[in-house]
Every structure is written in C-alpha cells, then in structure tokens.
Enzyme design. Structure first.
Site, PDB file in Angstrom:
ATOM      1  N   LYS A  65       4.671   3.265  15.461  1.00 36.84           N
ATOM      2  CA  LYS A  65       3.694   2.788  14.598  1.00 36.84           C
ATOM      3  C   LYS A  65       3.784   0.605  14.602  1.00 36.84           C
ATOM      4  O   LYS A  65       3.330   0.684  15.120  1.00 36.84           O
ATOM      5  CB  LYS A  65       3.269   2.483  13.310  1.00 36.84           C
ATOM      6  CG  LYS A  65       3.143   4.294  12.977  1.00 36.84           C
ATOM      7  CD  LYS A  65       3.257   5.140  11.008  1.00 36.84           C
ATOM      8  CE  LYS A  65       3.467   5.928  11.229  1.00 36.84           C
ATOM      9  NZ  LYS A  65       3.746   7.052   9.931  1.00 36.84           N
ATOM     10  N   GLN A 109       6.374   5.193   4.530  1.00 37.79           N
ATOM     11  CA  GLN A 109       7.040   6.837   5.695  1.00 37.79           C
ATOM     12  C   GLN A 109       7.794   7.436   4.606  1.00 37.79           C
ATOM     13  O   GLN A 109       8.410   7.139   3.819  1.00 37.79           O
ATOM     14  CB  GLN A 109       7.689   6.024   6.471  1.00 37.79           C
ATOM     15  CG  GLN A 109       8.513   7.286   7.524  1.00 37.79           C
ATOM     16  CD  GLN A 109       6.849   7.622   8.354  1.00 37.79           C
ATOM     17  OE1 GLN A 109       6.078   6.664   9.158  1.00 37.79           O
ATOM     18  NE2 GLN A 109       6.680   8.893   8.512  1.00 37.79           N
ATOM     19  N   ASP A 132      -2.825   3.825   4.730  1.00 33.44           N
ATOM     20  CA  ASP A 132      -2.747   5.111   4.256  1.00 33.44           C
ATOM     21  C   ASP A 132      -3.217   6.304   4.230  1.00 33.44           C
ATOM     22  O   ASP A 132      -3.782   7.508   3.732  1.00 33.44           O
ATOM     23  CB  ASP A 132      -1.217   5.556   4.007  1.00 33.44           C
ATOM     24  CG  ASP A 132      -0.027   6.397   4.920  1.00 33.44           C
ATOM     25  OD1 ASP A 132      -0.775   6.121   6.162  1.00 33.44           O
ATOM     26  OD2 ASP A 132       1.000   6.547   4.617  1.00 33.44           O
TER      27      ASP A 132
END
Length: 306
Positions: A65, A109, A132
C-alpha cells in the site's frame, strides 16, 4: 454424438479479467488527478497506514500500500506500533491522525492483536477519513436506499469496478455472493443490490446441495469464502462472470516457498464454462489497493474543495 454447439462450448475458454492491467490504468488516472490537485491547492492527498505488531502478511500488505501511494504521488504517513501497544494507545494515535489536516485517509491494518478491540478502534476513525469504508455509519449508509456512504469498502468496490470495466452489466442480473464476512461478502452484496442486481448470499450454514444449485443460477458469482477450489466448473452457469476474491495457500513442494496461492474457484475447470473469470493472484488483489488510492484521492478532493 456431440452437437456442433456442444463442441463449440467444449472449446470455448473464458475471458480472463486482468486485474493487474485494470489496476494499472486506474493508477494512471489517479496520478493525473493527484497532479491536478497539487497544481490547484499546492498539496498532495495523504494516507496514514497504521499497523500494530509484526505479522509477516500484514507487513507485506502495508508495504504494498505504501509503495502504491508513492507511485501515484499520494503522501504516506507511516504509523508502526509495537505488538504490546494498548487499545488506548492505538486509539490515541487514531485521534492524532483525525486531527492532522495533511491526512485525508486513515487505514488500520487488520487483524489487530487479540487484546485490542477491532470495533472500538475502527469506530474512532473519523468518517471523513474512513478510506477502508468500514465505519458503521458508512456501512449503514451503504445498506440504505437513497443514501450514499462517503467511502465504499475497497475490495467490494474493486469487484464491481472489474465488472464494469470488463463491460459486464449488473442491472437485473442474478448475482450470488459466496461468503458473508464484514470485509467482503456483506458489503459486496450491498453494492450489487445498489447496482440493481438480484442478490443471493450463500454461506457456511447454507447446505452444500443448496449452495451448488443457487450458484448454478447466477449470472455473476463473487466468491469470498476462503475455501480453496471450493467452486467447481459444473457449478457455474455457462457464460457467467466469476470474480474470485479468495486467496488460499495450498501446499506445493515444487515451489521454493513450499506453497502456491489459489482462489475459492477451481480456475481450470471454471475457465471451460464461465464467460469471464478473474485469476488468483492478479485478479481482485491489485484492485483492492487501486480502490484504496481512489478513496484517498476522493477524500482529499472533498476536503480541499470545502
């Protein structure tokens, strides 16, 4: 004796949807838009990636990422916290990022270490920075007719983007989602519903016979069950579009690593029946990262234009 149409079907191979190539196109589009933002506001979009602990797979995803951000000109804010960090410490870090005007997207994460409540942390991320798309308010709006979330979850959004960029229409089609996780199965079924598909969800409590017969009726199959090669070729309606979200490691002594990655779909078999299919790896994976970059860019555009 086989009819000519049966012979044609026998020789027909599914179109492979190249997620890598489509993601690359999206990266180019994002690079151009980031450049425009820089020219107009003198500022680049910023993405903070928070990782707690040192899980190998999580570190791999996070590095991917961060590398992708650098490629398109998005500024990375790296927050690496030790495994033993308390929940309060992680939340304090999230609050700090919420308050930082240079950060337009915050990604925590997952999974977090077991002593930290995932829900408690995720609900502290500012909804304006929830790239997200997992904030309860964003998911709630996704589930409601006539409401739009600020962000859609990246993997589900990537699945629909693969369909649309491959010229596969969703409206009025029968779509079957295999799996009901919060990360993929549930939100992708909500997105399909928003796109006017007729949606059925098959999950671990659905009987095997039902699963098979329901999948057989689908024009679009989104497989996100986490079961290697679970969906066989004869479960697929001829000409259907199959998006395989599964990433499963299976033993392979011929590989240096000792394993190889396969999807939830028996790729070889399904290729003979489906109209379109995504490979694993190289299908949905690259799209997840591309959609994260797109969400970060959209968050920055919203903030900067206010």
């Amino acid at each position: 004796m086989e009819t000519s149409s049966e012979v044609q079907q026998e020789n027909k191979k599914a179109s492979i949807i190249d997620g890598k190539a489509i993601a690359q196109t999206i990266h180019s589009e994002i690079t151009a838009e980031v450049k425009l933002l820089n020219e107009k506001y003198g500022k680049a979009p910023g993405l903070a990636v928070v990782i707690v602990g040192s899980r190998k797979d999580s570190q791999t995803y996070v590095n991917m990422k961060r590398k992708a951000c650098a490629e398109v000109g998005i500024k990375s804010f790296n927050v690496d916290l030790p495994e033993q960090s308390s929940e309060a410490e992680v939340i304090a870090k999230v609050h700090e990022l919420n308050a930082n005007p240079d950060v337009h997207g915050i990604l925590v994460q997952l999974p977090l270490p077991s002593h930290i409540g995932e829900e408690n942390v995720l609900s502290e991320v500012s909804i304006e920075k929830d790239v997200d798309g997992f904030h309860p308010l964003n998911i709630g709006k996704l589930a409601m007719k006539g409401r739009e979330p600020l962000f859609q979850p990246c993997t589900p959004k990537g699945c629909l983007e693969l369909l649309s960029r491959s010229g596969i229409s969703v409206k009025g089609k029968r779509a079957v989602v295999v799996g009901r996780s919060n990360i993929v199965g549930l939100p992708v079924s909500l997105l399909l519903l928003k796109a006017d598909a007729t949606v059925t969800i098959v999950h671990s409590r659905t009987s095997a016979a039902d699963s098979e017969s329901i999948i057989r009726e689908a024009d679009i199959v989104i497989a996100a069950a986490g079961q290697a090669n679970m969906i066989k070729g004869d479960w697929i309606k001829p000409g259907a579009a199959v998006i395989d979200v599964g990433t499963n490691a299976v033993d392979d002594p011929s590989r240096k690593s000792g394993y190889r990655l396969v999807g939830d779909v028996d790729f070889k078999q399904v290729c003979k029946v489906a109209g379109w299919v995504t490979p694993v790896p190289g299908g949905v994976g690259p799209m997840t990262v591309a959609m994260l970059l797109r969400n970060t860019l959209d968050g920055a555009k919203r903030t900067m234009s206010q």
